[in-house]
Design an enzyme around this catalytic site. Structure first.
Site, PDB file in Angstrom:
ATOM      1  N   TYR A 172      78.026   9.630  47.622  1.00 40.27           N
ATOM      2  CA  TYR A 172      78.861  10.631  47.340  1.00 40.27           C
ATOM      3  C   TYR A 172      78.789  11.724  47.973  1.00 40.27           C
ATOM      4  O   TYR A 172      78.689  12.944  47.533  1.00 40.27           O
ATOM      5  CB  TYR A 172      78.853  10.886  45.722  1.00 40.27           C
ATOM      6  N   HIS A 211      75.711  17.137  53.007  1.00 34.65           N
ATOM      7  CA  HIS A 211      75.087  15.802  53.608  1.00 34.65           C
ATOM      8  C   HIS A 211      75.485  15.883  55.190  1.00 34.65           C
ATOM      9  O   HIS A 211      74.962  15.417  56.168  1.00 34.65           O
ATOM     10  CB  HIS A 211      75.663  14.418  52.953  1.00 34.65           C
ATOM     11  N   HIS A 238      78.933  14.912  50.663  1.00 37.02           N
ATOM     12  CA  HIS A 238      79.543  16.290  50.688  1.00 37.02           C
ATOM     13  C   HIS A 238      79.552  16.935  51.911  1.00 37.02           C
ATOM     14  O   HIS A 238      78.565  16.256  52.719  1.00 37.02           O
ATOM     15  CB  HIS A 238      79.655  17.070  49.394  1.00 37.02           C
ATOM     16  N   GLU A 239      79.810  18.143  52.219  1.00 41.71           N
ATOM     17  CA  GLU A 239      79.691  18.926  53.604  1.00 41.71           C
ATOM     18  C   GLU A 239      78.084  19.108  53.556  1.00 41.71           C
ATOM     19  O   GLU A 239      77.667  19.507  54.750  1.00 41.71           O
ATOM     20  CB  GLU A 239      80.241  20.121  53.449  1.00 41.71           C
ATOM     21  N   GLN A 286      63.890   7.341  40.442  1.00 47.01           N
ATOM     22  CA  GLN A 286      63.882   8.957  40.584  1.00 47.01           C
ATOM     23  C   GLN A 286      64.635   9.423  39.347  1.00 47.01           C
ATOM     24  O   GLN A 286      64.718  10.775  39.133  1.00 47.01           O
ATOM     25  CB  GLN A 286      64.185   9.500  41.815  1.00 47.01           C
ATOM     26  N   MET A 327      71.903   9.745  48.553  1.00 47.27           N
ATOM     27  CA  MET A 327      72.268   8.862  47.316  1.00 47.27           C
ATOM     28  C   MET A 327      73.773   8.739  47.455  1.00 47.27           C
ATOM     29  O   MET A 327      74.279   8.360  46.266  1.00 47.27           O
ATOM     30  CB  MET A 327      71.776   9.259  46.009  1.00 47.27           C
TER      31      MET A 327
END
Ligand code: PAF
Length: 286
Positions: free
Chosen positions: A32, A37, A34-35, A61, A30
């Site tokens: 934004y 992902h 970060h590490e 969701q 989704m």
């Protein structure tokens, strides 16, 4: 790196890759990023020939009183991170592309969807399964990568893949933590500095569970109560649930054994955070 906003554009690439016998790895997100992902993207890069990442804040969701409108978004930043990781294609559809007017079809994984997070987020996993199945049909990956951070999501999607005979392998990967132990989540951005400190109570309660298990404690009730006691000492924290369940069926266990999931959801101020610990092949994975 290509950016596709329509299903036709994605299918164009997928068709070419398939023709050339290339294996597609897929990381649904989704955004934004970060590490956590990026660790999924890196594994996809290693294991497959072409890597597709989707960025779509999926409205189905989110419950009516949840954070869909304010969910953090930063496409430019995500794009630059993914380009550095050598991603081949970003699928960045609009809500209208994924759910055109008159959309009617939803996927449910009975029972599993109602446990743990499903109790306080009714409809959440129906939305997740629906969007993930649609994305699988569009991207047609051989392998799809998900973090253990959302353990219930992993378990439900594995069941969906099994039940619907989908030709994709779900690859779950370890969750990534900040140096102080907080599990990475896009929602951590909601926390003010005081809440950020308080949020450590989630991972600390799992450390306590791990210590108890290592010292021989097996009774789920005892472990759960000790975790609850610890969390309740934190004034910013309000427990949604602490559960000790079977890692496949999500049914509550009386004794901790192999294939156990210890999962919790806790509100820190207004932010709902989740975390978990798994016992797999006799080892503790946090
Ligand atoms: O884990 C997430 O970010 C989402 O639930 C997913 C799998 C991308 C579906 O919207």
């Amino acid at each position: 790196m290509e950016i596709a906003k329509t299903i036709e554009e994605v299918k164009h690439h997928v068709l070419l890759w398939k023709k050339n016998g290339l294996k597609i790895g897929f990381v649904p997100t989704m955004g934004y990023l970060h590490e956590g992902h990026l660790s999924l993207v890196r594994e996809a890069r290693k294991r497959t020939d072409r890597v597709v990442v989707s960025i779509f804040v999926n409205p189905t969701q989110f419950g009516p009183n949840e954070d869909y409108q304010v969910y953090p978004r930063d496409f430019e930043r995500d794009q630059s991170l993914l380009s550095k990781e050598g991603v081949d294609l970003i699928f960045y559809p609009s809500v209208e592309v994924m759910y055109p007017e008159g959309y009617k079809t939803y996927v449910e994984v009975k029972d599993l969807q109602d446990r743990l997070c499903g109790r306080s987020r009714p409809g959440h996993f129906r939305g997740v399964c629906t969007v993930v199945l649609k994305l699988f049909n569009i991207v047609q990956p051989e392998e799809a990568f998900f973090g253990w951070k959302d353990a219930q999501q992993v378990i439900i999607l594995q069941k969906m893949v099994e039940d619907l005979n989908l030709p994709v392998k779900i690859v779950p990967l370890p969750l990534i933590r900040d140096n102080d132990g907080l599990a990475l989540s896009s929602r951590n951005s909601y926390l003010n500095p005081e809440e950020r400190k308080a949020a450590l109570v989630l991972s600390r309660s799992l450390d306590l569970a791990a210590e108890l298990i290592k010292s021989g404690e097996k009774r789920a009730e005892v472990i759960k109560n000790r975790m609850l006691e610890l969390i309740q000492q934190e004034p910013w924290a309000r427990v949604d649930y602490v559960e000790i369940v079977d890692l496949k069926t999500l049914e509550p266990l009386e004794q901790v054994q192999d294939n156990t999931l210890i999962a919790l959801a806790v509100y820190i101020g207004r932010t709902r955070l989740i975390d978990n610990l798994r016992i797999i092949s006799g080892g503790l994975e946090k």
